[in-house]
Design a protein around this motif. Structure first.
Motif, PDB file in Angstrom:
ATOM      1  N   ARG A  81       7.609 -13.792  -0.160  1.00  0.00           N
ATOM      2  CA  ARG A  81       7.187 -12.396  -0.325  1.00  0.00           C
ATOM      3  C   ARG A  81       5.975 -12.215   0.580  1.00  0.00           C
ATOM      4  O   ARG A  81       5.072 -13.047   0.592  1.00  0.00           O
ATOM      5  CB  ARG A  81       6.813 -12.100  -1.781  1.00  0.00           C
ATOM      6  CG  ARG A  81       6.294 -10.671  -1.995  1.00  0.00           C
ATOM      7  CD  ARG A  81       6.048 -10.327  -3.457  1.00  0.00           C
ATOM      8  NE  ARG A  81       7.297 -10.411  -4.176  1.00  0.00           N
ATOM      9  CZ  ARG A  81       7.508 -11.212  -5.238  1.00  0.00           C
ATOM     10  NH1 ARG A  81       6.542 -11.977  -5.685  1.00  0.00           N
ATOM     11  NH2 ARG A  81       8.672 -11.237  -5.824  1.00  0.00           N
ATOM     12  N   VAL A  82       5.955 -11.113   1.296  1.00  0.00           N
ATOM     13  CA  VAL A  82       4.812 -10.785   2.147  1.00  0.00           C
ATOM     14  C   VAL A  82       4.246  -9.457   1.658  1.00  0.00           C
ATOM     15  O   VAL A  82       4.911  -8.421   1.750  1.00  0.00           O
ATOM     16  CB  VAL A  82       5.201 -10.703   3.642  1.00  0.00           C
ATOM     17  CG1 VAL A  82       3.998 -10.301   4.486  1.00  0.00           C
ATOM     18  CG2 VAL A  82       5.785 -12.029   4.122  1.00  0.00           C
ATOM     19  N   TRP A  83       3.056  -9.529   1.108  1.00  0.00           N
ATOM     20  CA  TRP A  83       2.357  -8.342   0.634  1.00  0.00           C
ATOM     21  C   TRP A  83       1.507  -7.760   1.755  1.00  0.00           C
ATOM     22  O   TRP A  83       0.899  -8.498   2.528  1.00  0.00           O
ATOM     23  CB  TRP A  83       1.409  -8.689  -0.521  1.00  0.00           C
ATOM     24  CG  TRP A  83       2.052  -8.808  -1.848  1.00  0.00           C
ATOM     25  CD1 TRP A  83       2.385  -9.960  -2.498  1.00  0.00           C
ATOM     26  CD2 TRP A  83       2.421  -7.741  -2.719  1.00  0.00           C
ATOM     27  NE1 TRP A  83       2.940  -9.675  -3.710  1.00  0.00           N
ATOM     28  CE2 TRP A  83       2.976  -8.315  -3.871  1.00  0.00           C
ATOM     29  CE3 TRP A  83       2.338  -6.350  -2.636  1.00  0.00           C
ATOM     30  CZ2 TRP A  83       3.439  -7.546  -4.939  1.00  0.00           C
ATOM     31  CZ3 TRP A  83       2.804  -5.588  -3.695  1.00  0.00           C
ATOM     32  CH2 TRP A  83       3.339  -6.186  -4.829  1.00  0.00           C
ATOM     33  N   GLY A 114      -8.992   4.365  -0.632  1.00  0.00           N
ATOM     34  CA  GLY A 114     -10.122   4.904  -1.379  1.00  0.00           C
ATOM     35  C   GLY A 114     -10.961   3.781  -1.956  1.00  0.00           C
ATOM     36  O   GLY A 114     -10.603   2.609  -1.875  1.00  0.00           O
ATOM     37  N   GLU A 115     -12.071   4.144  -2.573  1.00  0.00           N
ATOM     38  CA  GLU A 115     -13.009   3.171  -3.133  1.00  0.00           C
ATOM     39  C   GLU A 115     -12.350   2.353  -4.246  1.00  0.00           C
ATOM     40  O   GLU A 115     -11.897   2.897  -5.250  1.00  0.00           O
ATOM     41  CB  GLU A 115     -14.241   3.896  -3.689  1.00  0.00           C
ATOM     42  CG  GLU A 115     -15.307   2.973  -4.214  1.00  0.00           C
ATOM     43  CD  GLU A 115     -15.982   2.152  -3.131  1.00  0.00           C
ATOM     44  OE1 GLU A 115     -16.418   1.029  -3.438  1.00  0.00           O
ATOM     45  OE2 GLU A 115     -16.073   2.619  -1.977  1.00  0.00           O
ATOM     46  N   GLY A 116     -12.255   1.017  -4.033  1.00  0.00           N
ATOM     47  CA  GLY A 116     -11.676   0.134  -5.043  1.00  0.00           C
ATOM     48  C   GLY A 116     -10.182   0.305  -5.245  1.00  0.00           C
ATOM     49  O   GLY A 116      -9.638  -0.110  -6.263  1.00  0.00           O
ATOM     50  N   ARG A 117      -9.506   0.900  -4.268  1.00  0.00           N
ATOM     51  CA  ARG A 117      -8.069   1.153  -4.410  1.00  0.00           C
ATOM     52  C   ARG A 117      -7.333   0.712  -3.133  1.00  0.00           C
ATOM     53  O   ARG A 117      -7.861   0.835  -2.030  1.00  0.00           O
ATOM     54  CB  ARG A 117      -7.796   2.634  -4.659  1.00  0.00           C
ATOM     55  CG  ARG A 117      -8.506   3.162  -5.908  1.00  0.00           C
ATOM     56  CD  ARG A 117      -8.171   4.595  -6.198  1.00  0.00           C
ATOM     57  NE  ARG A 117      -6.853   4.774  -6.768  1.00  0.00           N
ATOM     58  CZ  ARG A 117      -6.507   4.482  -8.020  1.00  0.00           C
ATOM     59  NH1 ARG A 117      -7.403   3.961  -8.823  1.00  0.00           N
ATOM     60  NH2 ARG A 117      -5.302   4.697  -8.463  1.00  0.00           N
ATOM     61  N   TYR A 118      -6.123   0.220  -3.341  1.00  0.00           N
ATOM     62  CA  TYR A 118      -5.263  -0.199  -2.231  1.00  0.00           C
ATOM     63  C   TYR A 118      -3.831   0.201  -2.570  1.00  0.00           C
ATOM     64  O   TYR A 118      -3.473   0.294  -3.743  1.00  0.00           O
ATOM     65  CB  TYR A 118      -5.291  -1.723  -2.039  1.00  0.00           C
ATOM     66  CG  TYR A 118      -6.656  -2.282  -1.735  1.00  0.00           C
ATOM     67  CD1 TYR A 118      -7.024  -2.586  -0.429  1.00  0.00           C
ATOM     68  CD2 TYR A 118      -7.575  -2.505  -2.751  1.00  0.00           C
ATOM     69  CE1 TYR A 118      -8.285  -3.103  -0.159  1.00  0.00           C
ATOM     70  CE2 TYR A 118      -8.830  -3.014  -2.486  1.00  0.00           C
ATOM     71  CZ  TYR A 118      -9.179  -3.312  -1.189  1.00  0.00           C
ATOM     72  OH  TYR A 118     -10.433  -3.816  -0.919  1.00  0.00           O
ATOM     73  N   ALA A 119      -3.030   0.392  -1.533  1.00  0.00           N
ATOM     74  CA  ALA A 119      -1.579   0.506  -1.704  1.00  0.00           C
ATOM     75  C   ALA A 119      -1.022  -0.864  -1.358  1.00  0.00           C
ATOM     76  O   ALA A 119      -1.382  -1.451  -0.331  1.00  0.00           O
ATOM     77  CB  ALA A 119      -1.001   1.574  -0.781  1.00  0.00           C
ATOM     78  N   GLY A 120      -0.174  -1.398  -2.233  1.00  0.00           N
ATOM     79  CA  GLY A 120       0.420  -2.707  -2.007  1.00  0.00           C
ATOM     80  C   GLY A 120       1.912  -2.575  -1.784  1.00  0.00           C
ATOM     81  O   GLY A 120       2.610  -1.943  -2.582  1.00  0.00           O
ATOM     82  N   THR A 121       2.393  -3.147  -0.674  1.00  0.00           N
ATOM     83  CA  THR A 121       3.826  -3.091  -0.385  1.00  0.00           C
ATOM     84  C   THR A 121       4.354  -4.490  -0.079  1.00  0.00           C
ATOM     85  O   THR A 121       3.612  -5.364   0.358  1.00  0.00           O
ATOM     86  CB  THR A 121       4.123  -2.164   0.823  1.00  0.00           C
ATOM     87  OG1 THR A 121       3.418  -2.661   1.971  1.00  0.00           O
ATOM     88  CG2 THR A 121       3.702  -0.726   0.557  1.00  0.00           C
ATOM     89  N   ALA A 122       5.631  -4.671  -0.358  1.00  0.00           N
ATOM     90  CA  ALA A 122       6.331  -5.919  -0.037  1.00  0.00           C
ATOM     91  C   ALA A 122       7.818  -5.585   0.053  1.00  0.00           C
ATOM     92  O   ALA A 122       8.271  -4.546  -0.455  1.00  0.00           O
ATOM     93  CB  ALA A 122       6.070  -6.984  -1.099  1.00  0.00           C
ATOM     94  N   GLY A 123       8.595  -6.462   0.672  1.00  0.00           N
ATOM     95  CA  GLY A 123      10.010  -6.212   0.901  1.00  0.00           C
ATOM     96  C   GLY A 123      10.830  -6.003  -0.358  1.00  0.00           C
ATOM     97  O   GLY A 123      11.804  -5.255  -0.350  1.00  0.00           O
ATOM     98  N   ASP A 124      10.456  -6.649  -1.474  1.00  0.00           N
ATOM     99  CA  ASP A 124      11.215  -6.503  -2.715  1.00  0.00           C
ATOM    100  C   ASP A 124      10.502  -5.611  -3.728  1.00  0.00           C
ATOM    101  O   ASP A 124      10.845  -5.580  -4.905  1.00  0.00           O
ATOM    102  CB  ASP A 124      11.519  -7.869  -3.336  1.00  0.00           C
ATOM    103  CG  ASP A 124      10.279  -8.739  -3.525  1.00  0.00           C
ATOM    104  OD1 ASP A 124       9.176  -8.315  -3.128  1.00  0.00           O
ATOM    105  OD2 ASP A 124      10.429  -9.843  -4.064  1.00  0.00           O
ATOM    106  N   VAL A 125       9.525  -4.830  -3.242  1.00  0.00           N
ATOM    107  CA  VAL A 125       8.814  -3.880  -4.079  1.00  0.00           C
ATOM    108  C   VAL A 125       9.315  -2.476  -3.739  1.00  0.00           C
ATOM    109  O   VAL A 125       9.404  -2.105  -2.575  1.00  0.00           O
ATOM    110  CB  VAL A 125       7.283  -3.998  -3.865  1.00  0.00           C
ATOM    111  CG1 VAL A 125       6.532  -2.868  -4.546  1.00  0.00           C
ATOM    112  CG2 VAL A 125       6.804  -5.349  -4.381  1.00  0.00           C
ATOM    113  N   VAL A 126       9.658  -1.713  -4.780  1.00  0.00           N
ATOM    114  CA  VAL A 126      10.159  -0.358  -4.604  1.00  0.00           C
ATOM    115  C   VAL A 126       8.969   0.590  -4.478  1.00  0.00           C
ATOM    116  O   VAL A 126       8.151   0.681  -5.392  1.00  0.00           O
ATOM    117  CB  VAL A 126      11.047   0.064  -5.794  1.00  0.00           C
ATOM    118  CG1 VAL A 126      11.539   1.501  -5.611  1.00  0.00           C
ATOM    119  CG2 VAL A 126      12.220  -0.897  -5.958  1.00  0.00           C
TER     120      VAL A 126
END
Length: 181
Positions: free
Chosen positions: A88-90, A96-108
């Motif tokens: 899995r590659v995230w 924003g402050e203290g926030r991220y969007a996280g994506t990976a190949g098996d994440v919808v």
């Protein structure tokens, strides 16, 4: 009338009992800074439990993490107890402050990452192989930095709002944070 008052009181108590939020840990240390902790080589060691709490699998992970132009990448290579290999590659993108969007190949879609104090919560939908198709599970990841080089991660897996399993793992930096890489 008494029954109505008891029902209203019970409803108010339930509404007042909100769940734990990452901001509840804002004052805790050591401070979890994703750009620092998730940088370099790490290992993870964990178990997967069924809905009854029985361990049904265990795994080890080699992780290479790095940041380029403010975007984090975590390359995770899994080895499960039955010999299965997975990757899995995230990608963590500041949002924003203290926030991220996280994506990976098996994440919808995008996972929502929130960080405060020594904690990082990640909410996402994971698509896993199931029988002849796939199954989408809601994952509630809660990570706690317990020392500068050790993070404990507990995950709850849900389908249609019902708990179907848990994951418990420990992530360790291979090179302690005070040492040169």
């Amino acid at each position: 009338m008494a029954r109505v008052l008891v029902s209203v009181f019970a409803l108010l108590v339930l509404v007042g009992c909100s769940g734990v939020e990452v901001k509840d840990y804002a004052g805790n240390t050591p401070l979890l800074e994703p750009e620092k902790f998730f940088d370099g080589e790490l290992t993870a060691h964990g178990v997967i439990k069924d809905r009854g709490g029985k361990v049904v699998r265990y795994f080890n992970v080699e992780i290479v993490a790095y940041w380029e132009d403010g975007i984090g990448t975590l390359e995770e290579d899994f080895v499960f107890d039955d010999g299965e290999l997975d990757r899995r590659v995230w990608t963590l993108t500041p949002n924003g402050e203290g926030r991220y969007a996280g994506t990976a190949g098996d994440v919808v879609g995008d996972g929502q990452v929130t960080v405060a104090g020594n904690s990082m919560f990640l909410d996402y939908v994971l698509r896993i192989p199931w029988n002849d198709g796939t199954l989408d599970l809601r994952i509630d990841d809660r990570m706690y930095l317990v020392s500068p080089d050790v993070l404990i991660n507990e995950s709850r897996m849900k389908k249609f709002g019902f708990g179907v399993g848990e994951i418990l793992l420990v992530i360790k930096r291979k090179t302690p944070s005070g040492d040169a890489a």
